[in-house]
Scaffold this motif. Structure first.
Motif, PDB file in Angstrom:
ATOM      1  N   MET A 159       0.851  -1.178   0.000  1.00  0.00           N
ATOM      2  CA  MET A 159       0.000   0.000   0.000  1.00  0.00           C
ATOM      3  C   MET A 159       0.893   1.237   0.000  1.00  0.00           C
ATOM      4  O   MET A 159       1.878   1.285   0.724  1.00  0.00           O
ATOM      5  CB  MET A 159      -0.889   0.027   1.238  1.00  0.00           C
ATOM      6  CG  MET A 159      -1.765  -1.187   1.526  1.00  0.00           C
ATOM      7  SD  MET A 159      -2.931  -1.864   0.345  1.00  0.00           S
ATOM      8  CE  MET A 159      -3.684  -0.598  -0.491  1.00  0.00           C
ATOM      9  N   PRO A 160       0.535   2.219  -0.761  1.00  0.00           N
ATOM     10  CA  PRO A 160       1.353   3.431  -0.822  1.00  0.00           C
ATOM     11  C   PRO A 160       1.029   4.438   0.287  1.00  0.00           C
ATOM     12  O   PRO A 160       0.862   5.623   0.039  1.00  0.00           O
ATOM     13  CB  PRO A 160       1.033   3.985  -2.206  1.00  0.00           C
ATOM     14  CG  PRO A 160      -0.355   3.533  -2.457  1.00  0.00           C
ATOM     15  CD  PRO A 160      -0.487   2.199  -1.773  1.00  0.00           C
ATOM     16  N   TYR A 161       0.904   3.931   1.496  1.00  0.00           N
ATOM     17  CA  TYR A 161       0.715   4.811   2.653  1.00  0.00           C
ATOM     18  C   TYR A 161       1.228   4.105   3.892  1.00  0.00           C
ATOM     19  O   TYR A 161       1.367   2.887   3.928  1.00  0.00           O
ATOM     20  CB  TYR A 161      -0.756   5.211   2.832  1.00  0.00           C
ATOM     21  CG  TYR A 161      -1.668   4.069   3.186  1.00  0.00           C
ATOM     22  CD1 TYR A 161      -1.828   3.667   4.508  1.00  0.00           C
ATOM     23  CD2 TYR A 161      -2.364   3.384   2.211  1.00  0.00           C
ATOM     24  CE1 TYR A 161      -2.650   2.609   4.840  1.00  0.00           C
ATOM     25  CE2 TYR A 161      -3.194   2.328   2.527  1.00  0.00           C
ATOM     26  CZ  TYR A 161      -3.338   1.947   3.837  1.00  0.00           C
ATOM     27  OH  TYR A 161      -4.157   0.896   4.164  1.00  0.00           O
ATOM     28  N   GLU A 162       1.516   4.909   4.901  1.00  0.00           N
ATOM     29  CA  GLU A 162       1.881   4.396   6.219  1.00  0.00           C
ATOM     30  C   GLU A 162       0.945   5.037   7.220  1.00  0.00           C
ATOM     31  O   GLU A 162       0.764   6.256   7.219  1.00  0.00           O
ATOM     32  CB  GLU A 162       3.317   4.775   6.570  1.00  0.00           C
ATOM     33  CG  GLU A 162       4.363   4.115   5.720  1.00  0.00           C
ATOM     34  CD  GLU A 162       5.772   4.648   6.021  1.00  0.00           C
ATOM     35  OE1 GLU A 162       5.901   5.624   6.796  1.00  0.00           O
ATOM     36  OE2 GLU A 162       6.708   4.108   5.451  1.00  0.00           O
ATOM     37  N   LEU A 163       0.368   4.228   8.072  1.00  0.00           N
ATOM     38  CA  LEU A 163      -0.504   4.702   9.131  1.00  0.00           C
ATOM     39  C   LEU A 163       0.187   4.393  10.453  1.00  0.00           C
ATOM     40  O   LEU A 163       0.426   3.237  10.769  1.00  0.00           O
ATOM     41  CB  LEU A 163      -1.859   3.991   9.051  1.00  0.00           C
ATOM     42  CG  LEU A 163      -2.895   4.318  10.113  1.00  0.00           C
ATOM     43  CD1 LEU A 163      -3.223   5.797  10.137  1.00  0.00           C
ATOM     44  CD2 LEU A 163      -4.149   3.490   9.874  1.00  0.00           C
ATOM     45  N   PHE A 217       1.231   9.447   2.779  1.00  0.00           N
ATOM     46  CA  PHE A 217       1.010   8.889   1.444  1.00  0.00           C
ATOM     47  C   PHE A 217       2.289   9.035   0.643  1.00  0.00           C
ATOM     48  O   PHE A 217       3.038  10.006   0.815  1.00  0.00           O
ATOM     49  CB  PHE A 217      -0.096   9.649   0.705  1.00  0.00           C
ATOM     50  CG  PHE A 217      -1.443   9.553   1.350  1.00  0.00           C
ATOM     51  CD1 PHE A 217      -1.934   8.361   1.830  1.00  0.00           C
ATOM     52  CD2 PHE A 217      -2.241  10.678   1.465  1.00  0.00           C
ATOM     53  CE1 PHE A 217      -3.191   8.273   2.399  1.00  0.00           C
ATOM     54  CE2 PHE A 217      -3.501  10.601   2.023  1.00  0.00           C
ATOM     55  CZ  PHE A 217      -3.970   9.405   2.499  1.00  0.00           C
ATOM     56  N   TYR A 218       2.531   8.096  -0.268  1.00  0.00           N
ATOM     57  CA  TYR A 218       3.697   8.198  -1.136  1.00  0.00           C
ATOM     58  C   TYR A 218       3.442   7.521  -2.479  1.00  0.00           C
ATOM     59  O   TYR A 218       2.485   6.757  -2.623  1.00  0.00           O
ATOM     60  CB  TYR A 218       4.948   7.621  -0.461  1.00  0.00           C
ATOM     61  CG  TYR A 218       4.802   6.211   0.054  1.00  0.00           C
ATOM     62  CD1 TYR A 218       5.092   5.120  -0.749  1.00  0.00           C
ATOM     63  CD2 TYR A 218       4.374   5.981   1.352  1.00  0.00           C
ATOM     64  CE1 TYR A 218       4.954   3.830  -0.276  1.00  0.00           C
ATOM     65  CE2 TYR A 218       4.240   4.691   1.839  1.00  0.00           C
ATOM     66  CZ  TYR A 218       4.531   3.617   1.014  1.00  0.00           C
ATOM     67  OH  TYR A 218       4.381   2.341   1.493  1.00  0.00           O
ATOM     68  N   GLU A 219       4.289   7.860  -3.451  1.00  0.00           N
ATOM     69  CA  GLU A 219       4.242   7.309  -4.807  1.00  0.00           C
ATOM     70  C   GLU A 219       2.884   7.559  -5.459  1.00  0.00           C
ATOM     71  O   GLU A 219       2.331   8.627  -5.341  1.00  0.00           O
ATOM     72  CB  GLU A 219       4.615   5.827  -4.816  1.00  0.00           C
ATOM     73  CG  GLU A 219       6.023   5.535  -4.305  1.00  0.00           C
ATOM     74  CD  GLU A 219       7.113   6.254  -5.074  1.00  0.00           C
ATOM     75  OE1 GLU A 219       7.002   6.404  -6.312  1.00  0.00           O
ATOM     76  OE2 GLU A 219       8.090   6.688  -4.446  1.00  0.00           O
ATOM     77  N   ASN A 266      -8.517   2.597  -4.564  1.00  0.00           N
ATOM     78  CA  ASN A 266      -8.541   1.385  -3.742  1.00  0.00           C
ATOM     79  C   ASN A 266      -7.681   1.529  -2.496  1.00  0.00           C
ATOM     80  O   ASN A 266      -7.953   0.879  -1.479  1.00  0.00           O
ATOM     81  CB  ASN A 266      -8.087   0.177  -4.555  1.00  0.00           C
ATOM     82  CG  ASN A 266      -9.076  -0.173  -5.638  1.00  0.00           C
ATOM     83  OD1 ASN A 266     -10.258   0.112  -5.532  1.00  0.00           O
ATOM     84  ND2 ASN A 266      -8.591  -0.791  -6.696  1.00  0.00           N
ATOM     85  N   ASP A 267      -6.665   2.366  -2.570  1.00  0.00           N
ATOM     86  CA  ASP A 267      -5.823   2.604  -1.399  1.00  0.00           C
ATOM     87  C   ASP A 267      -6.605   3.317  -0.302  1.00  0.00           C
ATOM     88  O   ASP A 267      -6.410   3.058   0.887  1.00  0.00           O
ATOM     89  CB  ASP A 267      -4.578   3.402  -1.785  1.00  0.00           C
ATOM     90  CG  ASP A 267      -3.741   2.678  -2.816  1.00  0.00           C
ATOM     91  OD1 ASP A 267      -3.614   1.442  -2.722  1.00  0.00           O
ATOM     92  OD2 ASP A 267      -3.222   3.348  -3.729  1.00  0.00           O
ATOM     93  N   SER A 283       3.749  14.841   1.126  1.00  0.00           N
ATOM     94  CA  SER A 283       4.956  15.310   0.435  1.00  0.00           C
ATOM     95  C   SER A 283       5.616  14.261  -0.449  1.00  0.00           C
ATOM     96  O   SER A 283       6.419  14.614  -1.307  1.00  0.00           O
ATOM     97  CB  SER A 283       5.963  15.861   1.438  1.00  0.00           C
ATOM     98  OG  SER A 283       6.299  14.868   2.374  1.00  0.00           O
ATOM     99  N   ASP A 284       5.288  12.990  -0.281  1.00  0.00           N
ATOM    100  CA  ASP A 284       5.908  11.957  -1.114  1.00  0.00           C
ATOM    101  C   ASP A 284       4.982  11.406  -2.190  1.00  0.00           C
ATOM    102  O   ASP A 284       5.315  10.427  -2.857  1.00  0.00           O
ATOM    103  CB  ASP A 284       6.410  10.813  -0.226  1.00  0.00           C
ATOM    104  CG  ASP A 284       7.523  11.272   0.696  1.00  0.00           C
ATOM    105  OD1 ASP A 284       8.374  12.068   0.253  1.00  0.00           O
ATOM    106  OD2 ASP A 284       7.541  10.851   1.863  1.00  0.00           O
ATOM    107  N   VAL A 285       3.803  12.026  -2.372  1.00  0.00           N
ATOM    108  CA  VAL A 285       2.890  11.597  -3.431  1.00  0.00           C
ATOM    109  C   VAL A 285       3.415  12.079  -4.775  1.00  0.00           C
ATOM    110  O   VAL A 285       3.742  13.250  -4.947  1.00  0.00           O
ATOM    111  CB  VAL A 285       1.467  12.154  -3.194  1.00  0.00           C
ATOM    112  CG1 VAL A 285       0.568  11.888  -4.389  1.00  0.00           C
ATOM    113  CG2 VAL A 285       0.869  11.563  -1.943  1.00  0.00           C
ATOM    114  N   LYS A 286       3.525  11.162  -5.704  1.00  0.00           N
ATOM    115  CA  LYS A 286       3.967  11.515  -7.058  1.00  0.00           C
ATOM    116  C   LYS A 286       2.770  11.801  -7.963  1.00  0.00           C
ATOM    117  O   LYS A 286       2.821  12.647  -8.834  1.00  0.00           O
ATOM    118  CB  LYS A 286       4.797  10.382  -7.672  1.00  0.00           C
ATOM    119  CG  LYS A 286       6.015  10.002  -6.855  1.00  0.00           C
ATOM    120  CD  LYS A 286       7.059  11.093  -6.860  1.00  0.00           C
ATOM    121  CE  LYS A 286       8.313  10.638  -6.158  1.00  0.00           C
ATOM    122  NZ  LYS A 286       8.606  11.309  -4.927  1.00  0.00           N
TER     123      LYS A 286
END
Length: 106
Positions: free
Chosen positions: A1-5, A16-18, A23-24, A50-53
């Motif tokens: 998953m492109p997030y860390e909680l 959030f990242y990438e 669905n995420d 800041s890490d969302v592309k």
């Protein structure tokens, strides 16, 4: 998953990242519901973008999530902060703010 909680005690941190997709969000809100149900007090939260592309959302996936979160019963009022700098981050932040209609989240 492109997030860390991460549970930081007094607040939850969501990073959030990438590439972030509809669905995420579904998976994230499942995790949030579990965390919130395990605590006596619903924690405040800070969301880091800041890490969302890029992000790709399908309205058909997002509308049910927004409706569920609007009706979601929190144990208390909470504050939510979204940290965004770049245009793609600001666009995602604006979308998130627009979809948030829960009166207990400010």
């Amino acid at each position: 998953m492109p997030y860390e909680l991460s549970d930081k005690g007094a607040f939850l941190q969501i990073r959030f990242y990438e590439l972030f997709e509809s669905n995420d969000f579904v998976e994230l809100f499942r995790e949030l519901n579990v965390l919130e149900s395990q605590r006596d007090v619903t924690p405040h939260r800070i969301t880091l973008l800041s890490d969302v592309k890029d992000f790709v959302f399908q309205f058909s996936h997002m509308l049910p999530i927004a409706k569920d979160r609007a009706k979601h019963q929190l144990k208390n009022k909470i504050k939510s902060a979204i940290v965004a700098y770049k245009p793609v981050e600001l666009a995602l932040a604006n979308l998130m703010l627009t979809m948030n209609s829960n009166p207990n989240i400010t």
